[in-house]
Design an enzyme around this catalytic site. Structure first.
Site, short mmCIF file in Angstrom:
data_model
loop_
_atom_site.label_atom_id
_atom_site.label_comp_id
_atom_site.label_asym_id
_atom_site.label_seq_id
_atom_site.Cartn_x
_atom_site.Cartn_y
_atom_site.Cartn_z
N ARG A 87 -6.13 -2.27 7.90
CA ARG A 87 -4.78 -1.81 8.37
C ARG A 87 -3.80 -2.43 7.23
O ARG A 87 -2.66 -1.53 6.95
CB ARG A 87 -4.46 -2.31 9.61
CG ARG A 87 -5.21 -1.55 10.62
CD ARG A 87 -4.77 -0.05 10.73
NE ARG A 87 -5.83 0.67 11.64
CZ ARG A 87 -6.80 1.28 11.42
NH1 ARG A 87 -6.89 1.74 10.02
NH2 ARG A 87 -7.50 2.16 12.17
N GLU A 90 -4.13 0.11 4.49
CA GLU A 90 -3.16 1.10 4.77
C GLU A 90 -1.78 1.02 4.68
O GLU A 90 -1.22 1.91 4.27
CB GLU A 90 -3.52 1.63 6.51
CG GLU A 90 -2.90 2.72 6.82
CD GLU A 90 -3.47 3.02 8.24
OE1 GLU A 90 -3.47 4.21 8.63
OE2 GLU A 90 -3.60 1.98 9.10
N SER A 113 5.36 -11.05 -7.66
CA SER A 113 4.07 -11.88 -7.78
C SER A 113 3.23 -12.24 -6.60
O SER A 113 3.67 -12.62 -5.44
CB SER A 113 4.42 -13.37 -8.31
OG SER A 113 3.37 -14.03 -8.64
#
Length: 160
Positions: A87, A90, A113
């Site tokens: 997730r 995603e 960064s």
């Protein structure tokens, strides 16, 4: 011993002793919980004093203690298969282009960064189900334009 073997040993001890991550992090100290747990899981390194604290806590040998202070090989195969980790992947796949556009508009041509980086995780009570709040803060690093000369900027900071 490989680093993966040490990770499994530490997780076995954690299970056997019934320790929470919070307990382990308090005993090792010095970093955020995310970094200490990451080190136990083989993705980060501990400082020598932290490795010594971990050695005392887990009853580790000298070579195992040294291994906790070595820079690990980080990462995993992609895409991740664990549902929770997927997730996050995603989120980046779906929102990444928008994050990139917004960061570049605000700061210029560069990156956020993941090395000079802070993260805080919080639990937010909610009657519909508790929420996970993750705050990430990374230093902006502008791209360097190699061979820049004359009136061409050397770095990708936002132009005025």
């Amino acid at each position: 011993m490989k680093r993966e073997d040490l990770t499994e040993k530490l997780l076995d001890i954690k299970r056997e002793k019934g320790w929470s991550w919070k307990h382990i992090c308090e005993q090792i100290g010095g970093y955020s919980e995310v970094l200490i747990v990451g080190a136990i899981l083989g993705q980060m390194k501990l400082t020598k004093p932290q490795a010594a604290n971990a050695a005392e806590l887990f009853g580790l040998s000298k070579s195992e203690t040294t291994m906790l202070n070595e820079t690990p090989m980080r990462g995993m195969s992609m895409p991740p298969t664990d549902p929770l980790i997927y997730r996050f992947y995603e989120l980046v796949m779906v929102n990444g282009p928008a994050w990139k556009a917004l960061i570049e508009e605000e700061y210029g041509d560069g990156i956020m960064s993941a090395i000079d980086f802070d993260m805080v995780m919080e639990r937010l009570p909610n009657p519909k189900g508790d929420r996970v709040k993750i705050t990430m803060s990374g230093k902006f690093l502008p791209y360097k334009y190699y061979g820049a000369s004359g009136n061409v900027p050397e770095y990708g900071f936002k132009e005025g």
